[in-house]
Design a protein around this motif. Sequence first.
Motif, mmCIF file in Angstrom:
data_model
loop_
_atom_site.group_PDB
_atom_site.id
_atom_site.type_symbol
_atom_site.label_atom_id
_atom_site.label_comp_id
_atom_site.label_asym_id
_atom_site.label_seq_id
_atom_site.Cartn_x
_atom_site.Cartn_y
_atom_site.Cartn_z
ATOM 1 N N MET A 224 149.879 21.139 -4.371
ATOM 2 C CA MET A 224 150.089 22.587 -4.291
ATOM 3 C C MET A 224 148.780 23.289 -3.929
ATOM 4 O O MET A 224 147.694 22.793 -4.214
ATOM 5 C CB MET A 224 150.571 23.051 -5.678
ATOM 6 N N SER A 225 148.882 24.443 -3.295
ATOM 7 C CA SER A 225 147.714 25.308 -3.079
ATOM 8 C C SER A 225 147.711 26.380 -4.163
ATOM 9 O O SER A 225 148.769 26.789 -4.636
ATOM 10 C CB SER A 225 147.772 25.962 -1.699
ATOM 11 N N ILE B 221 156.059 26.951 -11.883
ATOM 12 C CA ILE B 221 156.164 25.681 -11.158
ATOM 13 C C ILE B 221 157.586 25.114 -11.212
ATOM 14 O O ILE B 221 157.817 23.997 -10.762
ATOM 15 C CB ILE B 221 155.168 24.639 -11.708
ATOM 16 N N ALA B 222 158.536 25.881 -11.739
ATOM 17 C CA ALA B 222 159.902 25.391 -11.949
ATOM 18 C C ALA B 222 160.540 24.854 -10.673
ATOM 19 O O ALA B 222 161.294 23.886 -10.707
ATOM 20 C CB ALA B 222 160.768 26.498 -12.547
ATOM 21 N N CYS B 223 160.242 25.477 -9.541
ATOM 22 C CA CYS B 223 160.839 25.062 -8.260
ATOM 23 C C CYS B 223 159.823 24.377 -7.352
ATOM 24 O O CYS B 223 160.013 24.310 -6.130
ATOM 25 C CB CYS B 223 161.468 26.263 -7.559
ATOM 26 N N GLN B 224 158.729 23.893 -7.950
ATOM 27 C CA GLN B 224 157.673 23.189 -7.218
ATOM 28 C C GLN B 224 157.200 23.975 -5.987
ATOM 29 O O GLN B 224 157.367 23.532 -4.841
ATOM 30 C CB GLN B 224 158.139 21.799 -6.805
ATOM 31 N N PRO B 225 156.607 25.141 -6.201
ATOM 32 C CA PRO B 225 156.158 25.970 -5.073
ATOM 33 C C PRO B 225 155.027 25.313 -4.292
ATOM 34 O O PRO B 225 154.290 24.484 -4.831
ATOM 35 C CB PRO B 225 155.680 27.249 -5.763
ATOM 36 N N ASP C 127 158.945 29.040 -2.956
ATOM 37 C CA ASP C 127 157.837 28.547 -2.135
ATOM 38 C C ASP C 127 156.499 29.159 -2.553
ATOM 39 O O ASP C 127 155.456 28.515 -2.459
ATOM 40 C CB ASP C 127 158.090 28.860 -0.658
ATOM 41 N N ILE C 128 156.537 30.416 -2.957
ATOM 42 C CA ILE C 128 155.334 31.100 -3.461
ATOM 43 C C ILE C 128 155.656 31.614 -4.859
ATOM 44 O O ILE C 128 156.650 32.320 -5.047
ATOM 45 C CB ILE C 128 154.928 32.291 -2.568
ATOM 46 N N SER C 129 154.839 31.258 -5.816
ATOM 47 C CA SER C 129 155.085 31.675 -7.191
ATOM 48 C C SER C 129 153.814 32.284 -7.770
ATOM 49 O O SER C 129 152.729 32.120 -7.224
ATOM 50 C CB SER C 129 155.538 30.480 -8.028
#
Length: 350
Positions: free
Chosen positions: A216-217, A179-183, A101-103
């Motif tokens: 995304m933010s 961005i692998a897990c679409q944060p 969720d946060i990357s």
Amino acid sequence: MSANYASNHQTPLLQVKNLQTGFKIDGDYFNAVEGVSFNIQRKQIVGVVGESGCGKSVMSLSIMQLLPAGIGKIRGGEIEFEGEAISKLSDKKMNNIRGKDISMIFQEPMTSLNPVFTIGYQIQEVILNHEKISKKEARNRSISLLKSVGIPRADKIVDEYPHQLSGGMRQRVMIAMAIACQPKLLIADEPTTALDVTVQAQILELLKSIQEANDMSIILITHDLGVVAEICDEVLVMYAGKIVERANVEELFNNPKHPYTDLLMKAIPKMDEDVEKLATIDGLVPSITNMPQVGCRFSNRCPKAMPECMTITPQLGEVAAGHEAACLLYDSSWPSGEKRQKEREGASAV
């Protein structure tokens, strides 16, 4: 934080409230981040700017809970993500959020990537940590991610090692991992440092396109105001562990309020000006072991400093619609308000 500012920014993705982060030095804790509060809205890009040593990276590591164990510590305040307090979560629970969720894109891709593992292995590790898919599926997605960030020969690069890639390519790999897990939130810490100007522009364009494609933010940490002007919606200016100014990007560039921000703007080289010497800010950011406990932390470097600035600690407050600054020049409750400053400037001109 002002009531007007908060009311205009409902249901934030991230809330940081009075964050205080310290490091243990010779048995005592010294705060590198002191009383920092801000919100990140959904689909928003917020720039965090300031000189080296002002607390930008420490703030980001606090959000990610990646402070060095036994040395760094969140000493106060709250960090909420989608309404959930995350600053006191266990390592296991935080690991479920971190990377998914946060990357984060770290400052130096060569040291952030493990030199003994292939590019593909490192991307797959992120995916497999958060999703129940096969290694083959993770490998295929890794190749797709490398393609999505503009890496040629992705099916070959996936089996290569970090030292075989250029700095720009390594940075693209770091973005692919992030961005692998679409944060929902991406923290980019100096993502264009040490890259040449052409590659910098490509990386910024890539981040912007990814942000728009994934809703995304982004928190973009940088000392480069040109980078901020390029892609940010809002800007936080930090100095000596505190936020000294906050505004949308257009307002900040057109009408900087805090003397520190004003000096940062004046230090930007301009193409249409022929000058022998670039503008600089005298002095240095105070170290965390020698941080002023009262007064404005910028007062010893500020060309507009007044006696009260040494003894009164300014609070972040609204100085225009949606524009906040921590400076006694705009605090009418003290003699050193804006009117007095103009009187002093007028007297010195005579």
